[in-house]
Design a protein around this motif. Structure first.
Motif, PDB file in Angstrom:
ATOM      1  N   ARG A 328      46.789  55.022  80.170  1.00 54.90           N
ATOM      2  CA  ARG A 328      46.292  54.347  79.537  1.00 54.90           C
ATOM      3  C   ARG A 328      45.246  54.304  78.117  1.00 54.90           C
ATOM      4  NH1 ARG A 328      46.964  48.731  80.447  1.00 54.90           N
ATOM      5  NH2 ARG A 328      48.312  48.424  78.118  1.00 54.90           N
ATOM      6  N   ALA A 331      44.162  57.047  75.906  1.00 52.36           N
ATOM      7  CA  ALA A 331      44.860  56.642  74.155  1.00 52.36           C
ATOM      8  C   ALA A 331      43.627  55.738  74.121  1.00 52.36           C
ATOM      9  CB  ALA A 331      46.006  55.852  74.354  1.00 52.36           C
ATOM     10  N   LYS A 353      41.718  54.989  67.705  1.00 48.82           N
ATOM     11  CA  LYS A 353      41.839  54.317  67.331  1.00 48.82           C
ATOM     12  C   LYS A 353      40.627  53.655  66.859  1.00 48.82           C
ATOM     13  CE  LYS A 353      45.786  53.505  70.635  1.00 48.82           C
ATOM     14  NZ  LYS A 353      45.804  52.236  71.649  1.00 48.82           N
ATOM     15  N   THR A 373      42.367  43.875  73.394  1.00 51.28           N
ATOM     16  CA  THR A 373      42.631  45.029  74.166  1.00 51.28           C
ATOM     17  C   THR A 373      42.175  44.596  74.946  1.00 51.28           C
ATOM     18  OG1 THR A 373      41.637  47.226  74.900  1.00 51.28           O
ATOM     19  CG2 THR A 373      39.870  45.593  74.213  1.00 51.28           C
ATOM     20  N   SER A 445      44.806  47.782  71.985  1.00 49.36           N
ATOM     21  CA  SER A 445      46.138  47.900  73.116  1.00 49.36           C
ATOM     22  C   SER A 445      46.707  46.421  73.465  1.00 49.36           C
ATOM     23  CB  SER A 445      45.312  48.972  74.343  1.00 49.36           C
ATOM     24  OG  SER A 445      44.345  47.687  74.678  1.00 49.36           O
ATOM     25  N   ASP A 448      49.976  45.737  79.428  1.00 47.82           N
ATOM     26  CA  ASP A 448      50.759  46.358  80.608  1.00 47.82           C
ATOM     27  C   ASP A 448      51.869  45.590  81.284  1.00 47.82           C
ATOM     28  OD1 ASP A 448      52.198  48.013  80.931  1.00 47.82           O
ATOM     29  OD2 ASP A 448      51.457  49.411  82.042  1.00 47.82           O
ATOM     30  N   ARG A 477      49.045  47.391  64.616  1.00 46.55           N
ATOM     31  CA  ARG A 477      49.369  47.524  66.887  1.00 46.55           C
ATOM     32  C   ARG A 477      48.652  49.213  65.937  1.00 46.55           C
ATOM     33  NH1 ARG A 477      54.343  44.511  67.506  1.00 46.55           N
ATOM     34  NH2 ARG A 477      53.205  43.058  69.233  1.00 46.55           N
ATOM     35  N   MET A 479      48.739  52.979  67.529  1.00 45.47           N
ATOM     36  CA  MET A 479      49.341  53.134  68.794  1.00 45.47           C
ATOM     37  C   MET A 479      48.790  54.641  68.474  1.00 45.47           C
ATOM     38  SD  MET A 479      52.782  51.530  69.438  1.00 45.47           S
ATOM     39  CE  MET A 479      53.605  51.742  67.756  1.00 45.47           C
ATOM     40  N   SER A 483      51.668  58.757  72.819  1.00 46.03           N
ATOM     41  CA  SER A 483      51.250  58.561  74.575  1.00 46.03           C
ATOM     42  C   SER A 483      51.824  56.920  75.393  1.00 46.03           C
ATOM     43  CB  SER A 483      49.559  57.644  73.733  1.00 46.03           C
ATOM     44  OG  SER A 483      49.649  56.535  73.126  1.00 46.03           O
ATOM     45  N   ASP A 485      51.926  53.879  75.191  1.00 41.22           N
ATOM     46  CA  ASP A 485      51.317  53.041  74.040  1.00 41.22           C
ATOM     47  C   ASP A 485      53.355  52.566  73.322  1.00 41.22           C
ATOM     48  OD1 ASP A 485      48.635  52.802  73.607  1.00 41.22           O
ATOM     49  OD2 ASP A 485      48.104  54.183  72.018  1.00 41.22           O
ATOM     50  N   THR A 486      53.578  53.744  72.991  1.00 38.22           N
ATOM     51  CA  THR A 486      55.155  52.943  72.494  1.00 38.22           C
ATOM     52  C   THR A 486      56.179  52.811  73.742  1.00 38.22           C
ATOM     53  OG1 THR A 486      55.329  55.810  72.868  1.00 38.22           O
ATOM     54  CG2 THR A 486      54.736  54.529  70.410  1.00 38.22           C
TER      55      THR A 486
END
Length: 511
Positions: A328, A331, A353, A373, A445, A448, A477, A479, A483, A485-486
């Motif tokens: 993470r 990413a 990003k 984030t 981000s 989680d 968003r 992403m 990664s 992210d999705t």
């Protein structure tokens, strides 16, 4: 602050609470629905004289100003803390003097406990035991002793008129020591406020707040779990059962979604008539360095990264939880090691990003934007890099002093700062001003596995009173392609849907 006239749906909530025979209410309305206004009106109209407000530090001024405005200056909220005035307020509170007193949950807990050296029956100190050798060490064991000052206060001066517990999800852990402290304080009325009172796991955290409000109606935890939930096997990403130590892991799913919330005497969840539009999803390709680190960590559980000396050093992630964290982080930006050997982002860390972010901000024409984030380190890196590139930005992260938070707030409201990058953990509360200047969010981000944090952070901008100067609300968003992210987004959507089915009943629609 100007005195406000409650909207019809808010007035309905106020009257309903005042008429509640159980003297308790759970206000689970969405951010921006006006929970503070509703509660301030209830307190003022009820004429309560001894009231405790359990709040977070950054919301004191908001509560102080709203209570004073709605009561035409009659209510003066006093903050109990370690300052001279704060200690004086606490002394008056314990003495049973009429007044409106505020404190954080953590501060209240610290007043009710004492940390001491542990002693045996003869009064001799008990030495800590080394777990490896089984032999005594040179350190004395410590223990926490509850002083019972709130219990004694209640016995001597009687119950408070009311306890107002704002952001009540902070004590959703039924086993927390802070929750045990609040249970010592007796009151005639109790009102809990939180859009996410059940936390991110309804079976684990949905019991504590209702039990505090209605101890004679909500059954004990294990009885409650058996009454309202069923067990189902916990599945991994491939749809197969998860085993730990040869034992199948189980999930608790509500038998009938929303049944428990509907069983509560007074649960109100006001939802804004206008809901936030779906976020615009922008996939970015990783930089070569990010792609290399991500591929190596995923395939070999190890990647070579830049160390403080400039030499490449191995970064090992051979534990599943650690690997997930590292993937993470990559990413967001390429990883390196700082002077202490800790994983960090270098000031010039390649980040797809951050490159894409500049294009989005420029497309919005330099208007104020809130950046989100879940990484404290990346928030600070983003603020530093953006400011260096000519985009004046401040980082709003957990642990800031109230003075520093107020400085950033004033700089933002005055236009000195156009961009604030904040962690969703810190951005969920105490930020009732961002909507005054911005109608745009960029998600760098997502949290989680915790949809409540995203909902609260989103409500900092998309809420009543949001500025129309820069057009309609939009959020983007970012992403990284290929990664986690999705995957995290899909999991959050599913979890948010399940939580809403459990707590989204008893809806009061905003006009």
């Amino acid at each position: 602050m100007t005195k406000l006239t409650p909207r019809p749906e808010q007035e309905h909530a106020i009257l309903r609470i005042l008429a509640e025979p159980t003297h308790a209410a759970l206000i689970g309305s969405q951010t921006g629905f006006g929970k503070t206004l509703i509660t301030s009106e209830v307190v003022h109209r009820a004429g309560w004289e001894r009231v405790l407000y359990i709040i977070i530090d950054k919301t004191f001024s908001q509560w102080h100003e709203r209570l004073a405005a709605q009561s035409d200056g009659k209510i003066n909220l006093r903050m109990m803390k370690t300052t001279k005035d704060g200690k004086s307020a606490f002394e008056d509170f314990l003495a049973g003097k009429p007044g409106h007193y505020a404190a954080t949950m953590n501060w209240l807990h610290r007043q009710d406990v004492e940390y001491r050296d542990k002693q045996d029956s003869q009064g001799n100190p008990l030495m800590a035991i080394d777990k490896k050798t089984g032999l005594p060490t040179d350190k004395v064991q410590r223990e926490t002793v509850r002083l019972g000052i709130f219990r004694k206060m209640s016995e001597k001066h009687g119950p408070l008129d009311a306890i107002i517990h704002d952001e009540s999800h902070g004590t959703a852990n039924r086993n927390s020591e802070m929750r045990k402290s609040i249970l010592q304080i007796k009151s005639d009325w109790k009102i809990a406020l939180s859009a996410t009172w059940s936390g991110n796991d309804f079976a684990e955290h949905g019991w504590a707040t209702p039990r505090w409000l209605w101890p004679d109606l909500v059954p004990a935890y294990w009885t409650w779990l058996e009454q309202f939930f069923v067990k189902t096997p916990k599945l991994n990403g491939q749809g197969k059962p998860v085993y730990v130590g040869g034992k199948a892991m189980m999930n608790h799913i509500e038998r009938e979604p929303g049944a428990f919330a509907r069983s509560l005497p007074l649960y109100m969840r006001g939802e804004n008539a206008e809901q936030a539009p779906k976020a615009i999803e922008v996939l970015v390709d990783p930089t070569p360095e990010q792609a290399r680190q991500y591929a190596e960590l995923k395939a070999e559980l190890l990647s070579w990264v830049d160390g403080w000396s400039g030499e490449r050093e191995p970064l090992v992630a051979d534990i599943p939880a650690v690997l997930r964290v590292r993937l993470r982080q990559v990413a967001l930006a390429a990883l390196s090691l700082n002077e202490k050997g800790d994983v960090d982002f270098a000031v010039d860390a390649p980040s797809a990003k951050l490159s894409a972010l500049r294009g989005i901000l420029d497309a919005w024409g330099g208007q104020p934007v809130i950046l989100m984030t879940d990484s404290r380190k990346f928030a600070k890196l983003t603020a530093e890099r953006m400011t260096a590139a000519g985009y004046r930005c401040e980082a709003w992260v957990g642990g800031m002093s109230a003075k520093e938070a107020d400085r950033i707030k004033q700089a933002y409201l005055s236009g000195e700062v156009k961009y604030i990058v904040l962690t969703v953990q810190a951005g969920g509360t105490g930020l009732d001003f961002m909507q005054l200047r911005s109608s745009k969010i960029v998600w760098l981000s997502l949290p989680d596995g915790d949809p409540k944090l995203e909902e609260q952070a989103l409500g900092r901008v998309f809420r009543n009173g949001m500025t129309k100067e820069y057009g309609d609300f939009q959020h983007v968003r970012l992403m990284m392609r290929g990664s986690l992210d999705t995957e995290i987004l899909s999991a959050l959507v599913a979890k948010a849907y399940a939580l809403h089915r459990s707590i989204g009943s008893h809806v009061l629609r905003a006009a």
